[in-house]
Design a protein around this motif. Structure first.
Motif, PDB file in Angstrom:
ATOM      1  N   ALA A 108       8.399  11.245  -6.998  1.00 52.88           N
ATOM      2  CA  ALA A 108       7.965   9.943  -7.509  1.00 52.88           C
ATOM      3  C   ALA A 108       9.108   9.202  -8.195  1.00 52.88           C
ATOM      4  CB  ALA A 108       6.797  10.125  -8.464  1.00 52.88           C
ATOM      5  N   SER A 109      10.127   9.919  -8.634  1.00 53.96           N
ATOM      6  CA  SER A 109      11.247   9.292  -9.329  1.00 53.96           C
ATOM      7  C   SER A 109      12.235   8.616  -8.368  1.00 53.96           C
ATOM      8  CB  SER A 109      11.992  10.340 -10.143  1.00 53.96           C
ATOM      9  OG  SER A 109      12.510  11.341  -9.291  1.00 53.96           O
ATOM     10  N   PHE A 120       0.830  -1.203   0.000  1.00 54.91           N
ATOM     11  CA  PHE A 120       0.000   0.000   0.000  1.00 54.91           C
ATOM     12  C   PHE A 120       0.870   1.260   0.000  1.00 54.91           C
ATOM     13  CE2 PHE A 120      -1.927   3.354   2.610  1.00 54.91           C
ATOM     14  CZ  PHE A 120      -3.006   3.672   1.808  1.00 54.91           C
ATOM     15  N   VAL A 121       1.829   1.322   0.909  1.00 50.72           N
ATOM     16  CA  VAL A 121       2.681   2.503   1.057  1.00 50.72           C
ATOM     17  C   VAL A 121       3.536   2.716  -0.190  1.00 50.72           C
ATOM     18  CG1 VAL A 121       4.585   3.488   2.400  1.00 50.72           C
ATOM     19  CG2 VAL A 121       2.690   2.368   3.559  1.00 50.72           C
ATOM     20  N   ASP A 123       3.340   6.988  -6.710  1.00 55.84           N
ATOM     21  CA  ASP A 123       2.371   7.881  -7.353  1.00 55.84           C
ATOM     22  C   ASP A 123       2.602   9.344  -6.984  1.00 55.84           C
ATOM     23  OD1 ASP A 123       1.208   5.707  -8.542  1.00 55.84           O
ATOM     24  OD2 ASP A 123      -0.453   5.565  -7.113  1.00 55.84           O
ATOM     25  N   GLY A 124       3.604   9.622  -6.139  1.00 57.71           N
ATOM     26  CA  GLY A 124       3.923  10.999  -5.773  1.00 57.71           C
ATOM     27  C   GLY A 124       2.999  11.606  -4.738  1.00 57.71           C
TER      28      GLY A 124
END
Length: 66
Positions: A21-22, A6-7, A13-14
């Protein structure tokens, strides 16, 4: 692995403030097992020490400067 799945998606997804997100992520924890702990305090301490050492270890790219 519990909440990791989940985390991880939130990070990728940022949706986590301050974390791009990268950024590469890796799971450091127990492999999926039927029991929540190894059953021996000595084994638990050894496992925890190894997990913390791995979690604090810099990724290979950061160590080599790549």
């Amino acid at each position: 692995m519990g909440g990791w799945r989940f985390v991880r998606e939130l990070f990728l997804d940022g949706h986590v403030t301050g974390v791009p997100a990268s950024r590469s992520l890796r799971y450091v924890g127990r492999r999926p097992l039927a029991s929540p702990a190894p059953g021996s305090h000595h084994a638990f301490e050894a496992e925890q020490e190894a997990l913390v050492a791995e979690a604090l270890r810099a990724p290979a790219a950061a160590r080599t400067g790549v």
